[in-house]
Design an enzyme around this catalytic site. Structure first.
Site, PDB file in Angstrom:
ATOM      1  CE1 TYR A   1       0.187   1.994   4.453  1.00 17.05           C
ATOM      2  CE2 TYR A   1       2.346   1.012   4.078  1.00 17.05           C
ATOM      3  CZ  TYR A   1       1.396   1.952   3.762  1.00 17.05           C
ATOM      4  OH  TYR A   1       1.627   2.861   2.762  1.00 17.05           O
TER       5      TYR A   1
ATOM      6  CD  GLU B   1       5.763  -0.144  -5.148  1.00 22.31           C
ATOM      7  OE1 GLU B   1       4.540  -0.221  -5.261  1.00 22.31           O
ATOM      8  OE2 GLU B   1       6.338   0.782  -4.513  1.00 22.31           O
TER       9      GLU B   1
ATOM     10  CE1 TYR C   1       7.516   0.782   6.311  1.00 24.20           C
ATOM     11  CE2 TYR C   1       6.945   0.724   8.637  1.00 24.20           C
ATOM     12  CZ  TYR C   1       6.585   0.558   7.310  1.00 24.20           C
ATOM     13  OH  TYR C   1       5.324   0.173   6.992  1.00 24.20           O
TER      14      TYR C   1
ATOM     15  NE  ARG D   1      12.496   3.448  -0.172  1.00 24.10           N
ATOM     16  CZ  ARG D   1      11.242   3.126   0.167  1.00 24.10           C
ATOM     17  NH1 ARG D   1      10.230   3.527  -0.587  1.00 24.10           N
ATOM     18  NH2 ARG D   1      10.995   2.404   1.243  1.00 24.10           N
TER      19      ARG D   1
END
Lengths: 314, 339
Positions: free
Chosen positions: B317, B266, B38, B224
């Protein structure tokens, strides 16, 4: 980092002997639309340096073709307002930033209570024009001095007669903050723009009456206050710079060609927060928490305490 | 730029979905390194010609397909579109931004004529031709937000900015990666990110990202990439329909992974909505089968290493844990040297 756009001055209007209104129009690309409460940073070349002052846009957000700002002539300042008053003519070009809003209307308010002191009226002019169009409920309380800081008094009384309350020698009325806040319902939000002491008085009163902080909004529109000169050591680049009394630390860094990301230049947005390792800081921002202040400072407004040298992670 | 729209695609039930050679070449492969962790991977929206980053809002060969999927999903579940009353100005800001951008960037497909507040909008791929009054909701056949979102490729959330935070107060979400607008509506930035693994929170990425987003200026959007994996080219993987797709994760084998498993990327674009001071959060989703993706040897090798070494909480996740073993086995054919 912060691109500027050139605009030209299409109209100058003397609103009071101390306050001038400037109308700005696009030079190349069309102006960016904005929301009420937004400000722009205006670049002013004064005595071999660039002074960057923030001014609220006062026209209606539905007017796409122009921006309007009103500037009060400030004595004991660094000369930015004086430059606008004395040097800028219709047809001149100014460089300004894109609009940024740090004083927006809160969508959860059922009623907006505006409190303005003097030139602090400017963001509310835009808010009121917007709310009139959107059909939301508001009232304005405007403390000013006749013939000096009572900009737009007549226009306000004509357009918004029932919603506007003027406090001046002429009206022989004084703003009673406690009474004003006490009579508000739970859905009211209060917004203050004006001198620090007015902001503090309202914020303190709201707190005493048990208002949630989320219902109290304010904007200090001051430029960085001049202070004492000091030195700063830049640990990473191994340099030492001098910060004169009438320069902010951010301005001194820029003068030396060191870019620090920044937006509001008034200690509010948090963009320029910089880490430091040594020296005692006079924190003048409204952003960092007490814990954060032990390791970070905001160079747009904060300075070294007298006799200290700051070591910055730059 | 003329876009050739793929005919007869469908992204549910029997699945009929195809990426052209051009779509494969411009696929936004999201891994700059052999490991994934992340980070606040936000960059300014700068145009890169001949890529998905050419325009603010990318329209590609799946436009008509996705708009049709959206129509069907809304028919099944109208709560995929939620509009809170205080977001009216933001809705008009969004409608204006999409119409202006689409008409300017894809003039062969979309046209906008403006005479003051009298607007004429033509969307040729969807056969829409309307005259309406900007700012007047009853001059459109439905709520302005719903009207434009049904024509916008990608999911949409309008975030209200107040109290130094962002709130998901309006949206049309018909292709979420395992979340639900109806559940998240009205939540603050930190609240709707709560399910993300603790290690992202521990890195402080949400504090930094929020501070950054609050200061986005008019005309200077940021973007992003985010990613996950989906079994089959299924657009609607929302929490509400988990019973339709969750079990498919158990179907992956070392033989069929290339066909079944899809990388889902995305492109999130975040412009300031000018008059409302709300923030637009748009989510353009790109799906590619691993068979198509691994035609690019560099991507194939990197994907193998990323999936193999992905920290378990992230794999869990993203819903990959259940089939990570056969997937890694299948991907290993693309990496000659196992370091």
């Amino acid at each position: 980092m912060n691109p500027t756009v050139p605009v030209h001055v299409t109209r100058i209007h003397q609103v009071t002997p101390m306050i001038r209104e400037f109308t700005l129009a696009a030079l190349d690309a069309p102006l960016q639309p904005f929301s009420s409460g937004s400000h722009v940073i205006v670049q002013l070349p004064v005595e071999g340096r660039i002074i960057r002052n923030a001014y609220s846009l006062l026209n209606a957000p539905y007017e796409q073709h122009q921006y309007q700002i009103a500037v009060r002539l400030q004595e004991n300042s660094r000369g930015g307002s004086q430059y606008l008053h004395e040097n800028i003519q219709v047809g001149d070009t100014l460089n300004i930033s894109a609009p940024l809003n740090l004083f927006s209307l809160n969508s959860q308010a059922q009623h907006h209570v505006f409190i303005a002191g003097g030139i602090g009226i400017t963001p509310f002019l835009s808010h009121m024009k917007y709310l009139l169009h959107a059909g939301h409920s508001f009232e304005l309380h405007y403390a000013c001095r006749d013939g000096i800081s009572n900009a737009y008094e007549d226009m306000l009384m004509q357009l918004f007669h029932d919603q506007v309350h003027i406090y001046s020698e002429k009206t022989q009325r004084r703003l009673d903050i406690d009474a004003l806040l006490s009579q508000q319902s739970l859905g009211s939000h209060v917004y203050i723009c004006g001198p620090e002491r007015l902001i503090h008085a309202v914020v303190d009163c709201a707190q005493m009456l048990g208002w949630s902080k989320k219902r109290v909004h304010w904007e200090a529109f001051s430029s960085p206050a001049p202070g004492v000169a000091f030195d700063a050591v830049l640990s990473k680049s191994q340099r030492r710079i001098h910060v004169p009394g009438d320069f902010s630390l951010l301005e001194a860094l820029e003068q030396e060609g060191i870019e620090v990301p920044n937006l509001c230049r008034g200690g509010v947005c948090g963009q320029c927060a910089t880490s430091y390792s040594q020296g005692e800081v006079e924190h003048l921002d409204h952003y960092l928490t007490v814990q954060e202040r032990s390791a970070q400072l905001m160079p747009c407004v904060s300075r070294a305490k007298q006799g200290h040298c700051l070591h910055l992670d730059l | 730029m003329t876009v050739q729209f793929n005919p007869n695609e469908n992204m549910h039930d029997q699945f009929h979905y195809h990426n052209s050679a051009k779509a494969i070449a411009r696929f936004p492969f999201p891994f700059p390194e052999d490991q994934y962790m992340y980070s606040v991977n936000i960059e300014p929206v700068v145009s890169r010609p001949d890529s998905i980053f050419e325009h603010w809002f990318d329209v590609d060969e799946h436009y008509v397909t996705e708009m049709n999927e959206r129509r069907l999903t809304l028919q099944q579940d109208p709560k995929r579109c939620i509009i809170m009353p205080h977001m009216r100005q933001a809705s008009w800001d969004f409608l204006e931004m999409v119409m202006l951008r689409y008409a300017e960037d894809y003039p062969e497909h979309f046209q906008l004529e403006r005479d003051g507040l009298n607007w004429h909008w033509v969307n040729q791929p969807l056969n829409i031709d309307v005259h309406f009054i900007f700012g007047q909701a009853d001059s459109l056949p439905m709520e302005p937000f719903e009207f434009i979102s049904r024509q916008f490729q990608g999911d949409v959330a309008l975030l209200d900015q107040r109290d130094g935070d962002l709130f998901m107060d309006t949206g049309m979400i018909t292709g979420p990666a395992d979340w639900s607008l109806n559940f998240d509506a009205g939540m603050s930035f930190k609240q709707w990110h709560a399910p993300v693994p603790k290690l992202a929170h521990n890195l402080g990425v949400f504090e930094r990202a929020l501070k950054f987003l609050l200061n986005i200026q008019v005309g200077q959007p940021y973007r992003r990439l985010n990613w996950t994996m989906t079994i089959n080219p299924r657009m609607d993987t929302s929490s509400e329909t988990y019973h339709l797709w969750g079990h498919e994760r158990g179907l992956v084998t070392a033989e069929n992974a290339g066909e079944l498993v899809h990388l889902r990327v995305e492109l999130q674009t975040m412009p300031r909505l000018a008059r409302s001071n709300a923030l637009l959060f748009s989510i353009r989703t790109y799906l590619i089968s691993l068979n198509d993706l691994t035609r690019n040897p560099a991507w194939a090798k990197r994907l193998y290493r990323v999936i193999r070494d992905l920290p378990e909480p992230i794999a869990e996740y993203k819903g990959i844990s259940e089939y990570r073993e056969p997937l890694v086995q299948w991907l290993s054919q693309f990496d000659g040297v196992d370091e």
